[in-house]
Design an enzyme around this catalytic site. Sequence first.
Site, PDB file in Angstrom:
ATOM      1  N   HIS A 132      36.009  11.027 161.910  1.00 53.06           N
ATOM      2  CA  HIS A 132      35.914  10.583 160.517  1.00 53.06           C
ATOM      3  C   HIS A 132      35.938  11.836 159.634  1.00 53.06           C
ATOM      4  O   HIS A 132      35.349  12.855 160.004  1.00 53.06           O
ATOM      5  CB  HIS A 132      34.562   9.907 160.248  1.00 53.06           C
ATOM      6  CG  HIS A 132      34.506   8.437 160.479  1.00 53.06           C
ATOM      7  ND1 HIS A 132      33.355   7.796 160.890  1.00 53.06           N
ATOM      8  CD2 HIS A 132      35.446   7.456 160.318  1.00 53.06           C
ATOM      9  CE1 HIS A 132      33.587   6.496 160.983  1.00 53.06           C
ATOM     10  NE2 HIS A 132      34.847   6.260 160.652  1.00 53.06           N
ATOM     11  N   CYS A 162      26.594   9.805 157.458  1.00 51.37           N
ATOM     12  CA  CYS A 162      26.976   8.507 158.032  1.00 51.37           C
ATOM     13  C   CYS A 162      25.939   7.433 157.706  1.00 51.37           C
ATOM     14  O   CYS A 162      26.292   6.261 157.555  1.00 51.37           O
ATOM     15  CB  CYS A 162      27.120   8.606 159.542  1.00 51.37           C
ATOM     16  SG  CYS A 162      28.334   9.797 160.072  1.00 51.37           S
TER      17      CYS A 162
HETATM   18  N1  ARG Z   1      29.345   4.984 166.269  1.00 51.79           N
HETATM   19  C1  ARG Z   1      29.914   4.974 164.964  1.00 51.79           C
HETATM   20  C2  ARG Z   1      31.439   4.902 165.081  1.00 51.79           C
HETATM   21  O1  ARG Z   1      31.984   5.515 165.949  1.00 51.79           O
HETATM   22  C3  ARG Z   1      29.493   6.181 164.194  1.00 51.79           C
HETATM   23  C4  ARG Z   1      29.908   6.172 162.774  1.00 51.79           C
HETATM   24  C5  ARG Z   1      29.490   7.400 162.048  1.00 51.79           C
HETATM   25  N2  ARG Z   1      29.739   7.277 160.666  1.00 51.79           N
HETATM   26  C6  ARG Z   1      30.362   8.165 159.896  1.00 51.79           C
HETATM   27  N3  ARG Z   1      30.397   7.968 158.613  1.00 51.79           N
HETATM   28  N4  ARG Z   1      31.018   9.185 160.407  1.00 51.79           N
HETATM   29  O2  ARG Z   1      32.090   4.234 164.328  1.00 51.79           O
END
Ligand code: ARG
Length: 271
Positions: A169, A263
């Site tokens: 991300h 996150c």
């Molecule tokens: N386990 C989640 C996923 O892989 C983690 C998300 C983390 N969020 C972020 N904004 N990077 O989607």
Amino acid sequence: MPPVRVPRPRRYLTCEPRHFAVSYAINPWMRLDEPVDTALARAQWESLVRAYRGLGHTVETVQPVAGLPDMVFAANSALVLEGKVFGSRFHAAQRQPEAGVYAAWFKEAGYETHTPDAVCEGEGDFVPVGGLILAGTGFRTTVAAHQEAQEFFGVPTVALRLVDPYFYHLDTALFALDDENIAYYPGAFSPGSRGVLERLFPQALIASREDAMAFGLNSVSDGRHVIVAPEAVGLIGQLARDGYVPVPVDLSEFHKAGGGAKCCTQEIRGL
Ligand code: ARG
């Protein structure tokens, strides 16, 4: 002497980690053989909320839903700019129901949510800064969603290609320090996207791979105070030298799911 950094009060949306767990693996951080310490996760999340409130920010919460262990990662469920809510369409089937739960929260609060047609993970891949929306792609959010967001907000989006699966991300590799500048880890981006960032942000704070792997770039800044992972020691020194005030908050249990402070935090802008 670095300039005096001025904070702006913020409104954040969060979700208590009552049902938080690693029960599937959709990024390289998630390992089914490494259980989450639920009590510790809860205590860490509470210290994050306490830190925000201590800095004078408003923190709202969405009720967690059983069976949605990643719902704690509020950032992924929308991008809210100037009071307009651009919702999400998750890449992984396991996370898809989260979008509707967050959309219902916004509806309850009196705001309609636009649900994108293309795969899009909210602030996970959208970072508004300097009149632009920096928009990540490569693992989750699609370029089609960048275009949809640009049409919806009337704000130019800048597509940035992520190339390292540990930084799946955009908000794991880059954050906005204030309304003008960013910090980022260049190795997370394609050569062309690195070029774009160098042109747009020649003064950016450049982070090391070590600090990025410690979730140092999954930080939340109010323009002065930066909530940052305590393990990102190099970055903490850089921030302090640049006139920012690092506020270390340990969210190590969330790292097991591939997330950190940002996150867990969605910023509600202009509502
Ligand atoms: N386990 C989640 C996923 O892989 C983690 C998300 C983390 N969020 C972020 N904004 N990077 O989607």
